[in-house]
Design an enzyme around this catalytic site. Structure first.
Site, PDB file in Angstrom:
ATOM      1  N   GLY A 151       0.841  -1.257  -0.187  1.00  0.00           N
ATOM      2  CA  GLY A 151       0.002  -0.163  -0.043  1.00  0.00           C
ATOM      3  C   GLY A 151       0.897   1.227  -0.027  1.00  0.00           C
ATOM      4  O   GLY A 151       1.960   1.279  -0.440  1.00  0.00           O
ATOM      5  N   SER A 152       0.329   2.362   0.799  1.00  0.00           N
ATOM      6  CA  SER A 152       0.921   3.545   0.646  1.00  0.00           C
ATOM      7  C   SER A 152       2.209   3.655   1.288  1.00  0.00           C
ATOM      8  O   SER A 152       3.152   4.689   1.097  1.00  0.00           O
ATOM      9  CB  SER A 152       0.006   4.731   1.148  1.00  0.00           C
ATOM     10  OG  SER A 152      -1.252   4.595   0.753  1.00  0.00           O
ATOM     11  N   THR A 153       2.707   2.663   2.082  1.00  0.00           N
ATOM     12  CA  THR A 153       4.179   2.693   2.716  1.00  0.00           C
ATOM     13  C   THR A 153       4.904   2.627   1.491  1.00  0.00           C
ATOM     14  O   THR A 153       6.101   3.121   1.566  1.00  0.00           O
ATOM     15  CB  THR A 153       4.212   1.616   3.682  1.00  0.00           C
ATOM     16  OG1 THR A 153       4.037   0.370   3.000  1.00  0.00           O
ATOM     17  CG2 THR A 153       3.306   1.777   4.872  1.00  0.00           C
ATOM     18  N   PHE A 154       4.646   2.102   0.374  1.00  0.00           N
ATOM     19  CA  PHE A 154       5.653   1.953  -0.722  1.00  0.00           C
ATOM     20  C   PHE A 154       5.807   3.317  -1.380  1.00  0.00           C
ATOM     21  O   PHE A 154       7.116   3.450  -2.194  1.00  0.00           O
ATOM     22  CB  PHE A 154       4.947   1.014  -1.980  1.00  0.00           C
ATOM     23  CG  PHE A 154       6.048   0.616  -2.829  1.00  0.00           C
ATOM     24  CD1 PHE A 154       7.038  -0.512  -2.676  1.00  0.00           C
ATOM     25  CD2 PHE A 154       6.123   1.351  -3.986  1.00  0.00           C
ATOM     26  CE1 PHE A 154       7.858  -0.626  -3.637  1.00  0.00           C
ATOM     27  CE2 PHE A 154       6.972   0.827  -5.116  1.00  0.00           C
ATOM     28  CZ  PHE A 154       7.874  -0.226  -4.930  1.00  0.00           C
ATOM     29  N   LYS A 155       4.876   4.466  -1.181  1.00  0.00           N
ATOM     30  CA  LYS A 155       5.361   5.720  -1.674  1.00  0.00           C
ATOM     31  C   LYS A 155       6.762   6.438  -1.137  1.00  0.00           C
ATOM     32  O   LYS A 155       7.242   7.156  -1.897  1.00  0.00           O
ATOM     33  CB  LYS A 155       4.137   6.585  -1.285  1.00  0.00           C
ATOM     34  CG  LYS A 155       2.908   6.369  -1.998  1.00  0.00           C
ATOM     35  CD  LYS A 155       1.752   7.181  -1.321  1.00  0.00           C
ATOM     36  CE  LYS A 155       0.440   6.724  -2.137  1.00  0.00           C
ATOM     37  NZ  LYS A 155      -0.871   7.006  -1.468  1.00  0.00           N
TER      38      LYS A 155
END
Lengths: 485, 461
Positions: A220-224
């Site tokens: 999810g957004s942690t990959f941003k």
């Protein structure tokens, strides 16, 4: 008659020759196969004839696995796990026919058969003492591990927590829930162990799996953080203040399905990277990823360790951003969806790498190995895994992650008097199923001593900031436990 | 004075001193082994060590004294060698006795008592049997005795004769003997006497086939009778081992007596043919073959009467490796019947390949001393008897040890001098006594001719 007698003597000689040749064949050529045949219970007995070394943590102060002398001549030494469930996946268990976790990975030290211990072993052999193994001290922080287990178990979900010391790579916490009691699996009784094992194995919640390292999930957004790192590293003039496109919806050329923000929220058309990161907009990072291209994103990911199989010494399955499948897919990959699959251990390494000024340290569990006489056999030497980003890029990312906790989606991770940097994540899985909740963080932001990744399977409370509401408080507790020391 | 014509007549040395020293050495090895078992089992020297050691020492000293008095020229090596294997056997049985409930059935004290009785039989044989040629006069008596001994268990109801499928016992009360063990000795005596008398006839050549001289058809009679007898033993008593042992010995003695290779070939063909027929007719013979060929097969391993026991023996030898675990430190309780048929693998686990080689070497030396006696013997009957007794010992060691090490199919026989069991021990001690008696006859210097014939005139009337 002497002629035939002599020939009869030759026949006798031949018979004894055959017997000796056959015994030699058995005792030399076939010996190894016979010794290790699983129907030969001697190898089973031998496992219990060794006074295995203990497994400890906190510099030997807390015992995780110990050996007790039962007095039974056949099964003399049995293994006990006083800390039970909270440490089950890391420590593993010493079963009649196998061993998992540290019990398996460091078995040669624990049972004393490691070449480093050969002199000691020879002395035991000559003096006819039972062989004694070396003890293994783990880098784990017992208080943090217990807090992580308690918090995670309280969610009644499946999940994992990994905490690293970003400066060394020492693994401070590694928890997976649901867990199990390792004690019934370490009995010297195959039937009972098999029964206990098959019960755990059949459990639909799969408690035997170590979710921190055995399985991968969409980050999810942690990959941003990784997409941002690639964006910042690609051009040194970029910073957190760089303006990026942030439309409400974006359609790429190979598909008609648009990329949207959660629940169709708006990020205002254009925003700074910092702002987009803080409230976790999707479209800017999709556009950034497509702009960079698959190869650059993959290269950045690989620098954080994605795609490398680690041994800590437990083996960690490889994480992957998935294959190159066109722009729409790449946009989804850039926000941690589609075939983007990470282990919680990998996401902890991402947080630790940013915390450690861009340098990822190789994670390790074993602090030191102590010989049976108390002398140090070997000790951990922190090892650099890779240079994931430049210190400047790491500083910008830290600034962005601090903002997330200060005023963005991760406010639940705030600690009194300590600056925390973090990033939430909510990964959509199958339609109709609750999303995965993630939170990665480190603290103190100016001089990080702990980096954490919290993952909760299908743990979303329903909104896009669920990583912030469910996972962030657990990360906060773990960081607090580590920093208190 | 013409005494310098030619070398003096070579004198055989008695070597009694060497024998006593070796005997003491054998007893010391056994005592050391016994102490080692104690240390291995519970870290201290067993309290009974002196009793056992002195008991064994006293027994062997008695045997030695009888030997020195009644067979002063007897072979000096036989007694120490037999003492060593017998002693190691007792130690292993003691060790197995102390290996938990599965070792029950082994009893070292009983075995020591039987050894004592064996030494008594050894002494009695030496004292009573002044000249082995007396046995030649009892050729047919011995044959009759052998047939009766072998037949008793066959005709007795199973209740009195059957143990684990083999109908080879005579049981009354708590006491049981295996008459076949004594029949073995009587048969060898019978074969020797019979073959010495008939060997000229049996050696006559008949037709020539390819490169082999076949015997005359009418001379096949005795061979066929023995063959039928062996196959009958196999079928009625379900005892492949004894059958193979007796028939093989007969063929070997027939060959030694007649020098005809054709007899060996005919014998082998007859026996293999008979065994194949028996294999087809009786499941237990076929099962033995299957176990031998596919011992590692898991289904056969788990099957009742399958390869479990054989594989456990092999596991023991494999686990022992080159040096073994040391006495008292292995797991003989895992091998069913480790104290009788499977004492060799049990020993292999604790003494390793090294110990097994030493034991095989001791057996080989006993056989070698016997064959040497046969070569040195002065009359055909003694030659054949000594050759036959040595061969039957070698053949028995080959069958049982070859069986438990999977060299050949497993057939139940005792390991001479090592396995628990009285009958075999007594019979084998008697066998050794007869060999010693014959070696005494063979090594005794012939009466010396008076040297100085020029000075003394001897008148003979």
């Amino acid at each position: 008659m002497n002629g035939t007698l002599k020939r009869a003597a030759v026949a006798c000689l031949l018979m004894f020759g055959l017997l000796m040749a056959n015994v030699t064949y058995l005792g030399v050529v076939k010996a190894d196969g016979l010794r290790h045949d699983n129907r030969n219970v001697r190898s089973f007995y031998e496992r219990y004839a060794v006074d295995r070394g203990w497994i400890t943590a906190d510099n030997g102060k807390v015992t995780l696995a110990k050996t007790v002398d039962t007095g039974d001549p056949t099964y003399r030494f049995e293994r006990r796990y006083p800390q039970g469930k909270a440490f089950a996946h890391v420590v593993g268990y010493f079963a009649p026919e196998s061993a998992t976790g540290i019990e398996g990975a460091e078995s040669k030290y624990l049972d004393g058969s490691h070449p480093d211990l050969v002199v000691r072993r020879a002395i035991d052999l000559i003096t006819n003492k039972p062989a004694k193994g070396a003890s293994v001290d783990l880098a784990l922080n017992v208080a943090a591990q217990q807090v992580a287990y308690k918090d995670l178990a309280n969610t009644n979900k499946r999940g994992a927590v990994v905490a690293l010391d970003p400066r060394s790579g020492a693994i401070l916490t590694m928890v997976s829930v649901p867990s199990y009691d390792p004690n019934p699996l370490a009995l010297a009784n195959k039937a009972k162990v098999n029964e206990a094992y098959s019960k755990l194995d059949k459990d639909p919640k799969k408690p035997l799996l170590d979710r921190a390292i055995d399985l991968t999930y969409a980050p999810g957004s942690t990959f941003k953080t990784i997409t941002s790192a690639a964006f910042l590293g690609d051009n040194s003039s970029r910073s957190a203040e760089t303006m990026v496109d942030a439309p409400d919806s974006k359609t790429f050329k190979d598909s008609t399905t648009p990329l949207v923000n959660y629940h169709g929220e708006s990020c205002g058309g254009r925003a700074t990277l910092l702002a987009a990161f803080t409230i976790s907009c999707n479209t800017p990072f999709g556009i950034i990823g497509v702009g960079l291209g698959y190869d650059k994103l993959k290269e950045q990911a690989a620098k954080f360790g994605i795609g490398t199989k680690l041994a800590i010494p437990l083996s960690v399955v490889g994480s992957s951003i998935g294959p190159d499948e066109g722009e729409t897919a790449l946009a989804q990959t850039s926000i941690g969806q589609r075939n983007n699959q990470m282990t919680p251990m990998q996401m902890a390494m991402v947080a630790a790498g940013i915390a450690n000024k861009g340098t990822v340290m190789k994670p390790y569990l074993v602090n030191k190995v102590m010989g049976p006489d108390g002398s140090e056999v070997t000790a951990a030497e922190p090892e650099e895994f890779s240079e994931a980003t430049s210190p400047e890029v790491a500083a910008e990312l830290t600034k962005m992650m601090m903002n997330v906790v200060r005023s963005g989606t991760g406010t639940a991770a705030q600690l009194p008097g300590i600056t925390v940097a973090g990033k939430t994540g909510t990964a959509e899985t199958a339609p109709g199923q609750a999303s995965h909740a993630w939170f990665i963080s480190f603290a103190p932001a100016d001089n990080p001593r702990v980096a954490v990744a919290v993952f909760i399977e299908s743990g979303s409370a329903g909104n896009d900031a669920s990583g912030g509401t469910v996972a962030a408080p657990i990360a906060r507790d773990v960081m607090q436990a580590v920093l208190k020391k | 004075m013409s005494a310098v014509d030619g070398a003096p007549v070579p004198m055989t040395a008695k070597r009694r001193g060497a024998q006593l020293a070796m005997l003491a050495f054998a007893v010391l090895i056994v005592m050391g082994a016994y102490a080692s078992v104690g240390v291995g089992l519970d870290g201290k020297i067993p309290s009974g060590m002196l009793t056992y050691g002195l008991g064994l020492g006293a027994l062997m000293l008695a045997a030695y004294l009888v030997l020195a008095r009644f067979a002063p020229w007897g072979d000096p090596l036989l007694l120490p060698l037999v003492t060593l294997v017998n002693g190691i056997g007792i130690v292993m049985i003691y060790r197995i006795e102390h290996s938990g409930k599965l070792g029950a059935g082994a009893n070292a004290t009983t075995q020591l008592m039987w050894t004592a009785l064996g030494v008594v039989m050894f002494s009695a044989t030496l004292i009573v049997l002044k000249d082995q040629r007396a046995l030649q006069r009892m050729t047919y008596t011995a044959g009759f005795v052998a047939v009766v001994l072998l037949a008793i268990p066959a005709v007795l109801p199973g209740k009195f004769s059957e143990v684990q499928g083999a109908k080879i016992w005579i049981k009354f009360g708590g006491f049981s003997i295996q008459p076949g063990e004594f029949a073995k000795l009587a048969l060898v005596v019978f074969f020797a006497g019979y073959l010495v008398a008939k060997r000229d006839v049996l050696a006559l050549a008949g037709r020539r086939l390819l490169f082999i001289d076949l015997p005359r058809a009418r001379d096949l009679g005795p061979v066929l009778i023995t063959w039928a007898f062996a196959i009958a033993t196999l079928i009625v008593e379900k005892d492949l081992g004894t059958s193979l042992l007796l028939f093989g010995t007969f063929i070997a003695m027939l060959y030694i007596a007649t020098q005809r290779t054709s007899w060996v070939l005919i014998g082998i063909l007859l026996f293999v043919g008979g065994a194949i027929l028996a294999g087809m007719a009786f499941s237990h013979v076929e099962a033995r073959f299957n176990v031998w060929l596919h011992a590692e097969d898991p289904t056969l391993y788990d099957a009742g009467g399958g390869s479990y026991q054989l594989m456990q023996g092999l596991f023991a030898i494999g686990s022992g490796g080159i040096l073994g675990t040391g006495l008292g430190l292995g797991h003989p309780q895992n091998i069913p019947l480790s104290f009788s048929d499977f004492i060799f693998p049990a020993t292999g686990e604790e003494l390793g390949l090294t110990g097994l080689m030493a034991i095989l070497m001791v057996y080989a030396l006993i056989v070698q001393r016997g064959l040497r006696t046969a070569l040195a013997a002065r009359d055909p009957f003694s030659k054949l008897l000594a050759g036959g007794l040595s061969f039957i010992l070698a053949w028995q060691v080959f069958i049982i040890i070859g069986g438990v090490t999977r060299l050949i199919p497993l057939t139940g026989l005792v390991t001479p001098f090592m396995s628990a069991g009285g009958s075999a021990l007594l019979a084998n001690w008697i066998l050794i006594a007869v060999l010693v008696r014959m070696s005494d006859g063979a090594r005794r210097p012939p009466p010396q001719a008076i040297q100085d014939e020029g000075l003394t005139q001897v008148m003979q009337r």
